[in-house]
Enzyme design. Structure first.
Site, PDB file in Angstrom:
ATOM      1  CD  GLN A  75     -30.388  -0.467 -57.100  1.00  0.00           C
ATOM      2  OE1 GLN A  75     -31.370  -0.851 -56.482  1.00  0.00           O
ATOM      3  NE2 GLN A  75     -29.864  -1.171 -58.088  1.00  0.00           N
ATOM      4  CD  GLU A  76     -35.975   5.006 -56.323  1.00  0.00           C
ATOM      5  OE1 GLU A  76     -36.653   6.016 -56.596  1.00  0.00           O
ATOM      6  OE2 GLU A  76     -36.391   4.088 -55.593  1.00  0.00           O
ATOM      7  CG  MET A  77     -33.688  10.904 -57.080  1.00  0.00           C
ATOM      8  SD  MET A  77     -33.581  11.817 -58.621  1.00  0.00           S
ATOM      9  CE  MET A  77     -33.533  13.489 -57.990  1.00  0.00           C
TER      10      MET A  77
END
Length: 749
Positions: free
Chosen positions: A153-155
């Site tokens: 969900q982030e990088m």
């Protein structure tokens, strides 16, 4: 028959040797140290709220020494989208330099384009933290970088692809080899990517705000409104400083304050998702307030758009004030009064924590050639600039100490505002309806006695704190302080504190309340009517409470998370509990040891417990003489402990208050306490239901079998268990006995 006898002898011998083996195992098997999982945290107590408290040394992991080459490489990687799965986002996407290294969204946008559960916290001063993310799931910047880089969900990056992409770029190969000692790109590894980003993040230090210049001695650095706001921040009314501790104005601790969930969103369990502990349900890390003007919206989910909304949330009692049922709500979250003008002053002070002077430059380009995040306008900067205009006056030149006299009808505060270091303010007998703030170092505030009368500070059950003294070397003598709604005398984070010949009557939570202090003397104080503690020293070191009287409080005297405090020759009677020596979790000080309780009269402490909901002291049973909970190396001797209905002296662990299995950031077990040569008479005759519910009877001496190395020598005292280890017991025997007691406790449930 002969064969049968031989078998009986063999069986008996076998049982004997089995018992001997078990005894030797119990006696000599090492006892693990009583430490929280992360070890002792945040150092020793004392001066926790001191204005001039220096920044600690930046923690640098041994396997990632800080170098300029490494930090510069990390700066480029921080802004380079090449590390993300689709090469469209960088670390700076969610930690934007123009948004206080947050993202200004409340809920960050994930790699899939959808809002995530939580917002990105600021990275300013992040290198000082022991726990990262809102739930503390990472224990280092290196670990946090690895988690963020690979989180879908982030990088959404993949380590192998990152390394491959960076090795294909000559400049990165050269920079990695120079920073980490490689050859022809051999230093380009996923571990080193995380280490370089962490090294850059350790350069993000903010400590030259207007507040810092004021704390360093420049009185013109803050406006009058900001100074009033600072006093509110450090007051016992708001208690902001106890969680947002100086100098970081934040901590690695986790608090349950009851932040509302966003409409339509499921409840966020916070820290409990990491620890599994019921105590951590809805607990989140205490964020730094530095550069808070730049990081709106606020809280882990951005539920509050403005600082005014945040203050109103706290003023109303946190989540409980919003109708939330929170049995584990932090005890410091209590409703308090705040006028619109005071709220504005508090906001003005928060803007004085703005400092971007050490902002590393944003690169115009990165080696991958991918676009760098664009610069953004942040309206918080303009607002902070409007507030941070200073007092716009030259500081007064040094002068010799002066003596001032305040007469009835005059304002004590008006005189205090004109004082300089070393001054003395004398107050004529009379009644003064004021809440005083002392901002002058080494100031003495002394009441004058005349015809049996002395000055009275009377809050008329309207004003919050009687006195808040925010500077070192404060002495207050010969005053009556009564009828305040929060506290009598509050001294946060000072050195050299003297509170002498004071009456504190009906002053709210505490009568006298030095917290985070060093070198304290409290003597000849009479404290009554406090719904928490009459005379308190907390998170402090080197102090004395002597020749004082406390009655009619929930707790007469309390020493909390403190070191080297002596309580001697006091008369403590008719409270709910006489003397408490506690180590509690989620405070900046993580230790409490080398305290002494000596020569006191602790008599008939059988009053009802009238503490406010959620207060830790609300768990203390009526009829408590002396209660040592989780504290270490406490000596209790020479005291008269009489007529306390539940027990005379008890030594217990934190599990008597918190559920078994709770994860603590302090040692939960009392160790090396020494209880001896006290005069114990008629205690434990009618124990409180809380004591009975814990499976304990009333007694002169109680021990919950926690801490094998506690010692007693009390001849003729009625004890539970009936046999308590003394100094004549060898260590192995004490360990074996302790293990036997704990086995019995488990067997009996």
């Amino acid at each position: 028959m002969g064969v049968g006898r031989r078998w009986i002898r063999w069986a008996g011998a076998g049982l004997f040797f089995l018992f001997l083996a078990l005894f030797l195992l119990a006696a000599f098997w090492p006892v693990p140290p009583d430490r929280p999982p992360g070890g002792w945290a945040d150092g020793m107590p004392g001066a926790a709220g001191a204005l001039r408290r220096p920044f600690p040394p930046m923690p640098i992991p041994p396997d990632n020494p800080q170098t300029p080459e490494k930090a510069e490489l990390g700066r480029l990687l921080f802004y380079d989208p090449i590390l993300s799965g689709d090469r469209s986002r960088s670390c700076a996407t969610c930690h934007h330099p123009d948004l206080g290294f947050a993202d200004g969204k409340g809920r960050s946008i994930g790699a899939d384009g959808r809002p995530m559960r939580r917002g990105a916290p600021t990275l300013w001063n992040v290198g000082y933290l022991r726990r990262l993310f809102w739930d503390g799931r990472a224990s280092s910047l290196e670990e946090a970088a690895r988690l963020s880089l690979t989180d879908p969900q982030e990088m959404a990056g993949q380590p192998e692809r990152m390394v491959q992409a960076l090795r294909a770029i000559p400049e990165y190969r050269e920079r990695f080899d120079r920073a980490f000692g490689g050859r022809d790109g051999s230093a380009v590894t996923f571990e080193n990517i995380a280490k370089a980003i962490a090294a850059f993040e350790r350069t993000l230090v903010s400590r030259n705000a207007p507040f810092d210049r004021f704390a360093a001695g420049d009185p013109t650095a803050l406006t009058p409104a900001q100074r009033r706001g600072l006093n509110l921040f450090r007051s016992g009314r708001t208690r902001c400083f106890e969680c947002h501790t100086l100098p970081l104005f934040g901590s690695s601790d986790f608090r349950v304050i009851g932040v509302p969930d966003l409409p339509g969103e499921p409840a966020d369990r916070g820290r409990a998702e990491v620890t599994g502990s019921p105590r951590d349900e809805r607990a989140f890390k205490v964020p730094t307030l530095r550069n808070i003007a730049l990081t709106a919206p606020y809280m882990h989910n951005g539920v509050f758009a403005t600082l005014e909304e945040v203050i109103d949330f706290y003023k109303d009692g946190g989540g409980r004030g919003r109708g939330m049922d929170l049995p584990n709500l932090d005890a410091k979250i209590q409703p308090f009064r705040l006028s619109p003008e005071e709220r504005a002053d508090l906001v003005a002070f928060l803007y004085a924590l703005t400092d971007e002077s050490s902002m590393p430059p944003v690169p115009e380009a990165v080696p991958s050639g991918l676009p760098v995040v664009p610069r953004l306008e942040n309206p918080g900067r303009a607002r902070a600039a409007r507030f941070n205009v200073g007092a716009q006056g030259a500081p007064e030149p040094p002068r010799a100490p002066q003596t001032w006299v305040v007469r009835p009808g005059e304002s004590i505060q008006a005189v205090l505002d004109r004082t300089g270091p070393g001054d003395t303010v004398l107050i004529e007998p009379g009644v003064y309806f004021e809440a005083l703030v002392v901002e002058t170092e080494h100031l003495t505030l002394r009441g004058i006695s005349r015809d049996g009368q002395r000055p009275v500070l009377d809050g008329r059950n309207v004003l919050g704190d009687g006195i808040v003294a925010a500077r070192d070397g404060f002495t207050v003598e010969n005053l009556v302080v009564r009828n305040y709604t929060n506290n009598g005398i509050v001294v946060p984070g000072a050195r050299g504190v003297v509170i002498r010949d004071v009456v504190a009557e009906n002053t709210g939570a505490y009568g006298v309340y030095p917290v985070g202090c060093e070198d304290i003397l409290v003597e000849r104080v009479l404290a009554t009517g406090a719904w928490d503690t009459g005379i308190y020293i907390g998170q402090s070191r080197n102090g004395i409470i002597r020749d004082s009287e406390a009655y009619g409080n929930v707790s007469g005297i309390e020493v909390e998370n403190s070191v080297a405090i002596t309580v001697e020759n006091n008369y403590v009677h008719d409270n709910t509990a006489g003397v408490l020596v506690f180590v509690l979790p989620n405070l900046e000080s993580k230790v409490g040891f080398r305290n002494r309780i000596v020569g006191n009269r602790i008599v008939h402490n059988n009053g009802p417990n009238f503490a406010k909901p959620g207060a830790i002291v609300g768990n203390v049973p009526s009829g408590t003489g002396i209660l040592i909970m989780a504290a270490d190396e406490t000596e209790v001797t020479g005291n008269e402990v009489r007529d306390n209905a539940s027990f005379g002296i008890a030594v217990v662990g934190l599990y008597q208050v918190f559920p078994k299995g709770t994860a603590f950031d302090v040692g939960a077990i009392p160790e090396r306490n020494w209880i001896h040569d006290n005069h114990l008479v008629h205690n434990g005759f009618n124990p409180d239901p809380k004591v009975r519910a814990a499976g304990l009877p009333g007694a002169d001496l109680l021990w919950d079998a926690s801490g094998w190395d506690n010692l007693w020598r009390e001849r003729g005292a009625r004890a539970f268990p009936p046999l308590l280890p003394g100094p004549e017991w060898p260590g192995p025997v004490r360990r074996a006995y302790w293990r036997l007691l704990n086995l019995l406790v488990r067997l009996l449930g």
